[in-house]
Design a protein around this motif. Structure first.
Motif, PDB file in Angstrom:
ATOM      1  N   PRO A   1      -8.240  -3.134  -4.581  1.00  0.00           N
ATOM      2  CA  PRO A   1      -6.880  -2.908  -5.074  1.00  0.00           C
ATOM      3  C   PRO A   1      -6.825  -2.675  -6.583  1.00  0.00           C
ATOM      4  O   PRO A   1      -6.119  -1.774  -7.051  1.00  0.00           O
ATOM      5  N   PHE A   2      -7.577  -3.472  -7.341  1.00  0.00           N
ATOM      6  CA  PHE A   2      -7.572  -3.292  -8.786  1.00  0.00           C
ATOM      7  C   PHE A   2      -8.224  -1.963  -9.170  1.00  0.00           C
ATOM      8  O   PHE A   2      -7.757  -1.269 -10.081  1.00  0.00           O
ATOM      9  N   LEU A   3      -9.293  -1.591  -8.485  1.00  0.00           N
ATOM     10  CA  LEU A   3      -9.934  -0.305  -8.754  1.00  0.00           C
ATOM     11  C   LEU A   3      -8.981   0.844  -8.437  1.00  0.00           C
ATOM     12  O   LEU A   3      -8.971   1.871  -9.138  1.00  0.00           O
ATOM     13  N   ALA A   4      -8.171   0.672  -7.392  1.00  0.00           N
ATOM     14  CA  ALA A   4      -7.174   1.696  -7.065  1.00  0.00           C
ATOM     15  C   ALA A   4      -6.154   1.835  -8.181  1.00  0.00           C
ATOM     16  O   ALA A   4      -5.746   2.944  -8.547  1.00  0.00           O
ATOM     17  N   VAL A   5      -5.727   0.695  -8.742  1.00  0.00           N
ATOM     18  CA  VAL A   5      -4.778   0.727  -9.859  1.00  0.00           C
ATOM     19  C   VAL A   5      -5.403   1.405 -11.074  1.00  0.00           C
ATOM     20  O   VAL A   5      -4.746   2.185 -11.778  1.00  0.00           O
ATOM     21  N   MET A   6      -6.670   1.151 -11.332  1.00  0.00           N
ATOM     22  CA  MET A   6      -7.342   1.796 -12.452  1.00  0.00           C
ATOM     23  C   MET A   6      -7.419   3.309 -12.254  1.00  0.00           C
ATOM     24  O   MET A   6      -7.410   4.076 -13.229  1.00  0.00           O
ATOM     25  N   GLY A   7      -7.454   3.744 -10.994  1.00  0.00           N
ATOM     26  CA  GLY A   7      -7.385   5.172 -10.722  1.00  0.00           C
ATOM     27  C   GLY A   7      -6.046   5.749 -11.146  1.00  0.00           C
ATOM     28  O   GLY A   7      -5.976   6.849 -11.727  1.00  0.00           O
ATOM     29  N   LEU A   8      -4.957   5.016 -10.884  1.00  0.00           N
ATOM     30  CA  LEU A   8      -3.634   5.449 -11.333  1.00  0.00           C
ATOM     31  C   LEU A   8      -3.556   5.467 -12.856  1.00  0.00           C
ATOM     32  O   LEU A   8      -2.971   6.389 -13.452  1.00  0.00           O
ATOM     33  N   VAL A   9      -4.134   4.444 -13.489  1.00  0.00           N
ATOM     34  CA  VAL A   9      -4.142   4.385 -14.955  1.00  0.00           C
ATOM     35  C   VAL A   9      -4.857   5.610 -15.529  1.00  0.00           C
ATOM     36  O   VAL A   9      -4.407   6.211 -16.512  1.00  0.00           O
TER      37      VAL A   9
ATOM     38  N   LEU B   1      -1.767   8.053 -22.981  1.00  0.00           N
ATOM     39  CA  LEU B   1      -2.558   6.837 -23.151  1.00  0.00           C
ATOM     40  C   LEU B   1      -1.674   5.618 -23.345  1.00  0.00           C
ATOM     41  O   LEU B   1      -2.022   4.519 -22.907  1.00  0.00           O
ATOM     42  N   ASP B   2      -0.528   5.783 -23.971  1.00  0.00           N
ATOM     43  CA  ASP B   2       0.345   4.649 -24.274  1.00  0.00           C
ATOM     44  C   ASP B   2       0.888   4.011 -22.996  1.00  0.00           C
ATOM     45  O   ASP B   2       0.841   2.792 -22.830  1.00  0.00           O
ATOM     46  N   THR B   3       1.404   4.840 -22.093  1.00  0.00           N
ATOM     47  CA  THR B   3       1.899   4.314 -20.824  1.00  0.00           C
ATOM     48  C   THR B   3       0.761   3.745 -19.987  1.00  0.00           C
ATOM     49  O   THR B   3       0.913   2.716 -19.328  1.00  0.00           O
ATOM     50  N   ALA B   4      -0.394   4.411 -20.025  1.00  0.00           N
ATOM     51  CA  ALA B   4      -1.565   3.907 -19.297  1.00  0.00           C
ATOM     52  C   ALA B   4      -1.948   2.512 -19.781  1.00  0.00           C
ATOM     53  O   ALA B   4      -2.304   1.644 -18.985  1.00  0.00           O
ATOM     54  N   ALA B   5      -1.861   2.283 -21.096  1.00  0.00           N
ATOM     55  CA  ALA B   5      -2.193   0.971 -21.650  1.00  0.00           C
ATOM     56  C   ALA B   5      -1.198  -0.088 -21.186  1.00  0.00           C
ATOM     57  O   ALA B   5      -1.585  -1.230 -20.895  1.00  0.00           O
ATOM     58  N   VAL B   6       0.090   0.264 -21.087  1.00  0.00           N
ATOM     59  CA  VAL B   6       1.104  -0.681 -20.609  1.00  0.00           C
ATOM     60  C   VAL B   6       0.825  -1.068 -19.162  1.00  0.00           C
ATOM     61  O   VAL B   6       0.892  -2.246 -18.794  1.00  0.00           O
ATOM     62  N   VAL B   7       0.494  -0.084 -18.317  1.00  0.00           N
ATOM     63  CA  VAL B   7       0.198  -0.359 -16.913  1.00  0.00           C
ATOM     64  C   VAL B   7      -1.050  -1.232 -16.787  1.00  0.00           C
ATOM     65  O   VAL B   7      -1.085  -2.180 -15.991  1.00  0.00           O
TER      66      VAL B   7
ATOM     67  N   TRP C   1       0.823  -1.208   0.000  1.00  0.00           N
ATOM     68  CA  TRP C   1       0.000   0.000   0.000  1.00  0.00           C
ATOM     69  C   TRP C   1       0.854   1.253   0.000  1.00  0.00           C
ATOM     70  O   TRP C   1       0.464   2.286  -0.566  1.00  0.00           O
ATOM     71  N   TRP C   2       2.017   1.213   0.620  1.00  0.00           N
ATOM     72  CA  TRP C   2       2.927   2.361   0.551  1.00  0.00           C
ATOM     73  C   TRP C   2       3.369   2.617  -0.882  1.00  0.00           C
ATOM     74  O   TRP C   2       3.512   3.783  -1.307  1.00  0.00           O
ATOM     75  N   ALA C   3       3.594   1.542  -1.636  1.00  0.00           N
ATOM     76  CA  ALA C   3       3.972   1.692  -3.049  1.00  0.00           C
ATOM     77  C   ALA C   3       2.854   2.362  -3.838  1.00  0.00           C
ATOM     78  O   ALA C   3       3.100   3.188  -4.727  1.00  0.00           O
ATOM     79  N   PHE C   4       1.606   2.001  -3.502  1.00  0.00           N
ATOM     80  CA  PHE C   4       0.476   2.629  -4.193  1.00  0.00           C
ATOM     81  C   PHE C   4       0.400   4.117  -3.874  1.00  0.00           C
ATOM     82  O   PHE C   4       0.257   4.950  -4.779  1.00  0.00           O
ATOM     83  N   TRP C   5       0.487   4.484  -2.590  1.00  0.00           N
ATOM     84  CA  TRP C   5       0.363   5.893  -2.219  1.00  0.00           C
ATOM     85  C   TRP C   5       1.511   6.721  -2.785  1.00  0.00           C
ATOM     86  O   TRP C   5       1.314   7.882  -3.189  1.00  0.00           O
ATOM     87  N   ALA C   6       2.704   6.153  -2.844  1.00  0.00           N
ATOM     88  CA  ALA C   6       3.843   6.868  -3.437  1.00  0.00           C
ATOM     89  C   ALA C   6       3.615   7.100  -4.927  1.00  0.00           C
ATOM     90  O   ALA C   6       3.912   8.181  -5.457  1.00  0.00           O
ATOM     91  N   SER C   7       3.070   6.102  -5.613  1.00  0.00           N
ATOM     92  CA  SER C   7       2.772   6.246  -7.040  1.00  0.00           C
ATOM     93  C   SER C   7       1.708   7.316  -7.257  1.00  0.00           C
ATOM     94  O   SER C   7       1.813   8.146  -8.171  1.00  0.00           O
ATOM     95  N   LEU C   8       0.679   7.298  -6.426  1.00  0.00           N
ATOM     96  CA  LEU C   8      -0.386   8.285  -6.543  1.00  0.00           C
ATOM     97  C   LEU C   8       0.150   9.698  -6.322  1.00  0.00           C
ATOM     98  O   LEU C   8      -0.189  10.627  -7.066  1.00  0.00           O
ATOM     99  N   ALA C   9       0.991   9.862  -5.305  1.00  0.00           N
ATOM    100  CA  ALA C   9       1.552  11.189  -5.021  1.00  0.00           C
ATOM    101  C   ALA C   9       2.384  11.699  -6.198  1.00  0.00           C
ATOM    102  O   ALA C   9       2.274  12.865  -6.586  1.00  0.00           O
ATOM    103  N   GLY C  10       3.204  10.829  -6.766  1.00  0.00           N
ATOM    104  CA  GLY C  10       4.028  11.240  -7.898  1.00  0.00           C
ATOM    105  C   GLY C  10       3.204  11.661  -9.099  1.00  0.00           C
ATOM    106  O   GLY C  10       3.510  12.653  -9.770  1.00  0.00           O
ATOM    107  N   LEU C  11       2.144  10.914  -9.384  1.00  0.00           N
ATOM    108  CA  LEU C  11       1.306  11.234 -10.537  1.00  0.00           C
ATOM    109  C   LEU C  11       0.518  12.517 -10.321  1.00  0.00           C
ATOM    110  O   LEU C  11       0.189  13.222 -11.285  1.00  0.00           O
TER     111      LEU C  11
END
Length: 406
Positions: A160-168, A177-183, A75-85
């Protein structure tokens, strides 16, 4: 008697060879423009080489961390990713270039958070999927019983998957869109081996395909790019919107079987991104089909090695980490090469290990360090895990208790 596994030498050697090829390719593709400014060292190389050395040191350090500790930071990895984006949208910190806000500038240093988000997503999904208990859908009597015993629990398990879709979605809004598709593709591949039911996988696949189609045709520039790509060789487009792709295709055709020779290519003199997105065009032109196949073969071997290690590891967490990394590297490789040969329209997808870019190099090497960590920990009894839930709890007892209650 416990037996500790060693880091995978093949994986380390392949990544190192590819990084060395990348340094040489960046110099070759960028020296002409650098020479025009009185230097034989491309500006991209001055940032890429230190970043790659730093990336290798990071990978070495990360590989020493036990996989059990890595699993606890999901979960720390998720919050760090969200903050960066989110930081890229802050005026003064995030900077808009060519209509896109994908970078954070701290003095002379630029960082692309979406590259680190790939690492965060893989760690987050691997941790949550490995710790999630098995669940058999109960039979229900009526709608209210189904809503209480199935719908609510299914939603909680899908968080968790819905959270990842939020990052996407945040990456797509950059817009990228290209990087979003890779993720998204990497995430779906991890769900396939993460004990998600076939019914849910089919639902997610259909929903993802519809969402991709919607975003691909949303906005005039994306529709125009797709439409003009198929007509790029027309007189109206060949020197305008189709210029990058047609020049790359000419470079591949000129290379033939063995290429025109080192430093003899012309693509690097005409393409706007010769050291990044279209670096493979110079490789194909100067080293021909043979040289191209060598680079593709090395990248393919690395992906195959990751999948092979995933198949032999006993840890579900480790298997998810390895598969996620393999899909990341494989999908980006295919996208970049297909963009260069005209199969796909131009997109901002770097060729792993080869294209210039400090953030990309650091992110992918950190991910390889994580792969080595789970390979090393895979031989220890405390890191054993399988599809049996009791073994999962034994492998990650503390982490399992924390995540299973979410």
């Amino acid at each position: 008697m416990t037996q500790t596994k060693r880091p995978d030498l093949t994986l380390a050697v392949l990544a190192t060879i590819l990084s060395v090829i990348g340094v040489l390719a960046i110099w070759d593709a960028g020296y002409a423009r650098a020479a025009a400014n009185g230097s034989w060292i491309p500006r991209e190389l001055l940032t890429h080489v230190p970043a790659t050395i730093f990336a290798m040191l990071c990978a070495w350090g990360v590989s020493k961390i036990p996989s059990q500790k890595i699993a606890k930071i999901g979960w720390w990895a998720f919050w760090a990713s969200l903050a960066g984006l989110l930081l890229v949208f802050i005026p003064g910190l995030g900077k808009e270039i060519a209509g896109a806000r994908r970078w954070i500038f701290i003095g002379p240093v630029s960082i692309q958070p979406s590259e680190f988000a790939k690492v965060g997503v893989i760690v987050f999904l691997a941790a949550t999927l490995a710790a999630k208990p098995l669940w058999n859908r109960p039979r229900t009597k009526d709608f209210f019983d189904w809503a209480d015993r199935v719908a609510v629990k299914s939603f909680v398990r899908a968080l968790p998957f819905l959270a990842v879709m939020g990052l996407v979605l945040l990456i797509e809004r950059s817009p990228d869109l290209d990087t979003a598709a890779v993720v998204a593709l990497t995430s779906f591949a991890m769900l396939v081996i993460g004990r998600v039911s076939k019914q849910n996988l089919i639902t997610l696949f259909v929903a993802g395909a519809l969402a991709l189609g919607y975003f691909a045709f949303q906005g005039g520039h994306r529709v125009q790019r797709l439409n003009n790509h198929f007509d790029r060789w027309s007189q109206a487009n060949i020197d305008t919107i189709g210029f990058q792709t047609t020049q790359a295709e000419i470079a591949f055709a000129s290379g033939g079987m063995t290429g025109v020779g080192l430093a003899e290519g012309r693509a690097k003199h005409t393409l706007p991104a010769p050291t990044t997105d279209f670096i493979f065009a110079t490789i194909g032109e100067e080293f021909g089909l043979v040289g191209s196949l060598v680079v593709i073969g090395l990248l393919g071997w690395l992906v195959w090695r990751l999948m092979s290690l995933a198949g032999s590891t006993e840890s579900l967490f480790g298997r998810l980490i390895l598969v996620g990394t393999a899909v990341w590297v494989g999908s980006q490789t295919c996208a970049n090469i297909m963009m260069g040969n005209g199969t796909l329209p131009p997109m901002g997808i770097p060729l792993p290990f080869i294209s210039g870019g400090g953030t990309s190099s650091i992110a992918i090497w950190i991910m390889l360090g994580l792969c080595q960590a789970v390979v090393v920990s895979g031989g220890k009894p405390s890191a054993r895990a399988s599809n049996d839930q009791s073994t999962l709890e034994e492998a990650y007892p503390e982490f399992h208790r924390k995540v299973s209650v979410r």
